[in-house]
Design a protein around this motif. Structure first.
Motif, short mmCIF file in Angstrom:
data_model
loop_
_atom_site.label_atom_id
_atom_site.label_comp_id
_atom_site.label_asym_id
_atom_site.label_seq_id
_atom_site.Cartn_x
_atom_site.Cartn_y
_atom_site.Cartn_z
N LEU A 4 0.73 -1.20 0.00
CA LEU A 4 0.02 -0.02 0.12
C LEU A 4 1.01 1.15 -0.17
O LEU A 4 1.59 1.38 0.77
CB LEU A 4 -0.99 0.00 1.22
N LEU A 5 0.73 2.03 -1.05
CA LEU A 5 1.66 3.26 -1.13
C LEU A 5 0.76 4.59 -0.79
O LEU A 5 -0.49 4.66 -1.54
CB LEU A 5 2.04 3.46 -2.59
N ALA A 6 1.19 5.39 -0.02
CA ALA A 6 0.40 6.50 0.53
C ALA A 6 1.33 7.48 0.61
O ALA A 6 2.53 7.37 1.26
CB ALA A 6 -0.64 6.20 1.81
N ALA A 7 1.31 9.05 0.41
CA ALA A 7 1.67 9.86 0.73
C ALA A 7 1.09 10.78 1.97
O ALA A 7 0.09 11.29 1.76
CB ALA A 7 1.69 10.81 -0.42
N LEU A 8 1.91 10.72 2.99
CA LEU A 8 1.25 11.26 4.23
C LEU A 8 2.24 12.14 4.74
O LEU A 8 3.42 11.87 4.89
CB LEU A 8 0.78 10.30 5.31
N ILE A 9 1.72 13.41 5.26
CA ILE A 9 2.76 14.47 5.63
C ILE A 9 2.86 14.01 7.19
O ILE A 9 4.35 14.18 7.36
CB ILE A 9 2.05 15.77 5.64
N ALA A 10 2.37 13.78 7.84
CA ALA A 10 2.73 13.35 9.25
C ALA A 10 2.66 11.86 9.43
O ALA A 10 1.62 11.23 9.90
CB ALA A 10 1.67 14.12 10.27
N ALA A 11 3.84 11.20 9.42
CA ALA A 11 3.78 9.86 9.39
C ALA A 11 3.61 9.29 11.21
O ALA A 11 3.03 8.16 11.28
CB ALA A 11 5.14 9.27 9.22
N MET A 12 3.82 10.17 12.03
CA MET A 12 3.49 9.75 13.53
C MET A 12 1.82 9.69 13.73
O MET A 12 1.50 9.07 14.44
CB MET A 12 4.11 10.54 14.25
N ALA A 13 1.43 10.68 13.02
CA ALA A 13 -0.02 10.72 13.16
C ALA A 13 -0.79 9.84 12.59
O ALA A 13 -1.93 9.47 12.92
CB ALA A 13 -0.72 12.18 12.60
N TYR A 14 -0.22 9.30 11.49
CA TYR A 14 -0.88 7.92 10.85
C TYR A 14 -0.02 6.72 10.51
O TYR A 14 0.71 6.58 9.83
CB TYR A 14 -1.13 8.24 9.27
N PRO A 15 -0.03 5.72 11.80
CA PRO A 15 0.69 4.64 11.86
C PRO A 15 0.44 3.71 10.84
O PRO A 15 -0.62 3.68 10.67
CB PRO A 15 0.60 4.31 13.48
N ALA A 16 1.56 3.16 10.14
CA ALA A 16 1.23 2.03 9.30
C ALA A 16 0.22 1.10 9.36
O ALA A 16 -0.63 0.56 8.72
CB ALA A 16 2.70 1.66 8.73
N ARG A 17 0.51 0.61 10.53
CA ARG A 17 -0.47 -0.65 11.03
C ARG A 17 -1.92 -0.09 10.91
O ARG A 17 -2.90 -0.90 10.61
CB ARG A 17 -0.21 -0.89 12.51
N GLU A 18 -2.17 0.80 11.41
CA GLU A 18 -3.61 1.52 11.34
C GLU A 18 -4.19 1.70 9.97
O GLU A 18 -5.16 1.29 9.56
CB GLU A 18 -3.62 2.74 12.17
N ILE A 19 -3.14 2.13 9.24
CA ILE A 19 -3.60 2.57 7.83
C ILE A 19 -3.86 1.08 7.05
O ILE A 19 -4.89 1.01 6.52
CB ILE A 19 -2.26 3.35 7.09
N ARG A 20 -2.91 0.26 7.34
CA ARG A 20 -2.98 -1.15 6.70
C ARG A 20 -4.56 -1.62 7.21
O ARG A 20 -5.30 -2.35 6.41
CB ARG A 20 -1.91 -2.03 7.02
N GLN A 21 -4.80 -1.70 8.39
CA GLN A 21 -5.93 -2.31 9.07
C GLN A 21 -7.27 -1.52 8.32
O GLN A 21 -8.42 -2.20 8.20
CB GLN A 21 -6.12 -2.13 10.37
#
Length: 70
Positions: A4-21
């Motif tokens: 899953l590719l995503a461009a997010l400015i604040a990586a800490m605000a959007y954890p990869a695990r949560e995005i994947r879920q």
């Protein structure tokens, strides 16, 4: 393996695990919704193919599994 590719400015605000879920949850919902629409009683069959060749395969494959196979 899914990527899953995503461009997010604040990586800490959007954890990869949560995005994947959330992505997996959305994919399951969309898949189930598509299946419900396809299987609704009273609906006429609809061809989902985009080309003449794939329409031919979609029509004949249930009757003749070897149609369109290479």
């Amino acid at each position: 393996m899914r990527i899953l590719l995503a461009a997010l400015i604040a990586a800490m605000a959007y954890p990869a695990r949560e995005i994947r879920q959330q992505f997996e949850k959305r994919r399951r919902i969309e898949t189930n919704y598509r299946q419900i629409k396809r299987d609704m009683p009273g609906r006429e069959p609809t061809l989902r193919s985009g080309t003449a060749e794939t329409v031919h395969q979609e029509i004949w494959r249930p009757c003749c599994p070897l149609v369109g196979s290479k």
